[in-house]
Design a protein around this motif. Structure first.
Motif, short mmCIF file in Angstrom:
data_model
loop_
_atom_site.label_atom_id
_atom_site.label_comp_id
_atom_site.label_asym_id
_atom_site.label_seq_id
_atom_site.Cartn_x
_atom_site.Cartn_y
_atom_site.Cartn_z
N UNK A 13 36.16 21.73 -0.51
CA UNK A 13 35.55 23.05 -0.29
C UNK A 13 35.14 23.67 -1.62
N UNK A 14 35.98 23.51 -2.64
CA UNK A 14 35.66 24.06 -3.96
C UNK A 14 34.43 23.38 -4.54
N UNK A 15 34.36 22.06 -4.40
CA UNK A 15 33.21 21.33 -4.93
C UNK A 15 31.93 21.70 -4.16
N UNK A 16 32.04 21.91 -2.87
CA UNK A 16 30.86 22.34 -2.10
C UNK A 16 30.39 23.71 -2.56
N UNK A 17 31.35 24.61 -2.76
CA UNK A 17 30.98 25.95 -3.23
C UNK A 17 30.34 25.87 -4.61
N UNK A 18 30.89 25.03 -5.48
CA UNK A 18 30.32 24.86 -6.83
C UNK A 18 28.93 24.26 -6.73
N UNK A 19 28.75 23.29 -5.87
CA UNK A 19 27.43 22.68 -5.66
C UNK A 19 26.43 23.69 -5.13
N UNK A 20 26.87 24.51 -4.19
CA UNK A 20 26.01 25.56 -3.63
C UNK A 20 25.61 26.55 -4.72
N UNK A 21 26.60 26.94 -5.55
CA UNK A 21 26.31 27.90 -6.63
C UNK A 21 25.32 27.30 -7.62
N UNK A 22 25.53 26.02 -7.99
CA UNK A 22 24.62 25.37 -8.93
C UNK A 22 23.22 25.23 -8.34
N UNK A 23 23.17 24.91 -7.04
CA UNK A 23 21.87 24.80 -6.38
C UNK A 23 21.14 26.13 -6.42
N UNK A 24 21.87 27.21 -6.12
CA UNK A 24 21.25 28.53 -6.14
C UNK A 24 20.79 28.91 -7.55
N UNK A 25 21.60 28.53 -8.56
CA UNK A 25 21.19 28.80 -9.95
C UNK A 25 19.92 28.03 -10.30
N UNK A 26 19.86 26.77 -9.88
CA UNK A 26 18.69 25.94 -10.16
C UNK A 26 17.46 26.52 -9.46
N UNK A 27 17.64 26.94 -8.20
CA UNK A 27 16.53 27.52 -7.44
C UNK A 27 16.07 28.81 -8.11
N UNK A 28 17.04 29.65 -8.51
CA UNK A 28 16.68 30.92 -9.17
C UNK A 28 15.97 30.65 -10.49
N UNK A 29 16.49 29.67 -11.27
CA UNK A 29 15.84 29.33 -12.53
C UNK A 29 14.44 28.79 -12.27
N UNK A 30 14.30 27.98 -11.22
CA UNK A 30 12.98 27.44 -10.86
C UNK A 30 12.02 28.55 -10.47
N UNK A 31 12.51 29.50 -9.66
CA UNK A 31 11.65 30.63 -9.27
C UNK A 31 11.23 31.46 -10.48
N UNK A 32 12.19 31.73 -11.37
CA UNK A 32 11.82 32.53 -12.55
C UNK A 32 10.89 31.73 -13.46
N UNK A 33 11.06 30.42 -13.55
CA UNK A 33 10.14 29.59 -14.35
C UNK A 33 8.76 29.59 -13.72
N UNK A 34 8.72 29.46 -12.40
CA UNK A 34 7.43 29.48 -11.69
C UNK A 34 6.75 30.83 -11.91
N UNK A 35 7.56 31.91 -11.81
CA UNK A 35 6.99 33.25 -12.01
C UNK A 35 6.45 33.40 -13.43
N UNK A 36 7.23 32.90 -14.41
CA UNK A 36 6.78 32.98 -15.80
C UNK A 36 5.53 32.13 -16.00
#
Length: 182
Positions: free
Chosen positions: A105-128
């Motif tokens: 469960x901890x690893x899934x939560x960590x994976x989910x958090x990392x995925x969201x960070x990557x998506x957010x970074x991707x969105x901000x990169x796309x926006x930039x």
């Protein structure tokens, strides 16, 4: 009684069943001596040996019973320890399963958090990148429009301030039209 036998033997002829008197007396006397020796010397030793054997047998039986009781006690302890070990193994297995589930469960939560960070970074990169592309496009369109307008008007529009104002006004009008169309 002996006298009767002696008298009976004297009256009759020698009977094969009744021994002669002196032999009977010597035999009786020898029997009494052997009996007395056995009674005084041998019989106490035999009784003592029998009592010792009896005591040994009784002691052996008691010792065997004690050993059997001890063996039963050890068996019960062994069974209790075995049951406790099985219980402990079940508890450890349950803890390991719980820890494994928590880790998953901890690893899934960590994976989910990392995925969201990557998506957010991707969105901000796309926006930039979009803003940078829009800025580059704005400059290129502005230069092309200025060159085209200069060719159409026949005069040079190389004044940077004027050029910048014209380009900004033109692009703002385009954005307004685009927003109105939405």
């Amino acid at each position: 009684m002996i006298a009767n036998l002696v008298a009976l033997a004297a009256e009759e002829e020698q009977s094969p069943l009744v021994p002669p008197g002196p032999e009977l007396l010597i035999g009786t006397l020898a029997f009494a001596i052997v009996f007395f020796v056995f009674a005084k010397k041998l019989l106490p030793r035999i009784n003592k040996t029998l009592e010792e054997r009896h005591a040994k047998i009784e002691g052996g039986i008691e010792k065997a019973e004690a050993l059997q009781t001890e063996a039963q006690s050890v068996l019960e302890q062994y069974k209790a320890q075995l049951a406790e070990a099985r219980h402990e193994a079940a508890r450890l297995r349950q803890e390991a399963q719980e820890q494994g589930a928590a880790l998953i469960a901890e690893m899934r939560a960590e994976g989910q958090r990392q995925r969201e960070e990557i998506i957010a970074a991707g969105h901000s990169q796309i926006e930039a990148d979009r803003k940078a592309a829009a800025q580059a496009l704005r400059q290129d369109v502005g230069l092309l429009a200025t060159d085209l307008a200069g060719k159409l008007v026949g005069e040079s529009l190389e004044d940077t301030a004027r050029q910048s104002r014209t380009i900004d006004r033109f692009l703002d009008e385009l954005e307004e039209k685009e927003e109105a169309a939405r």
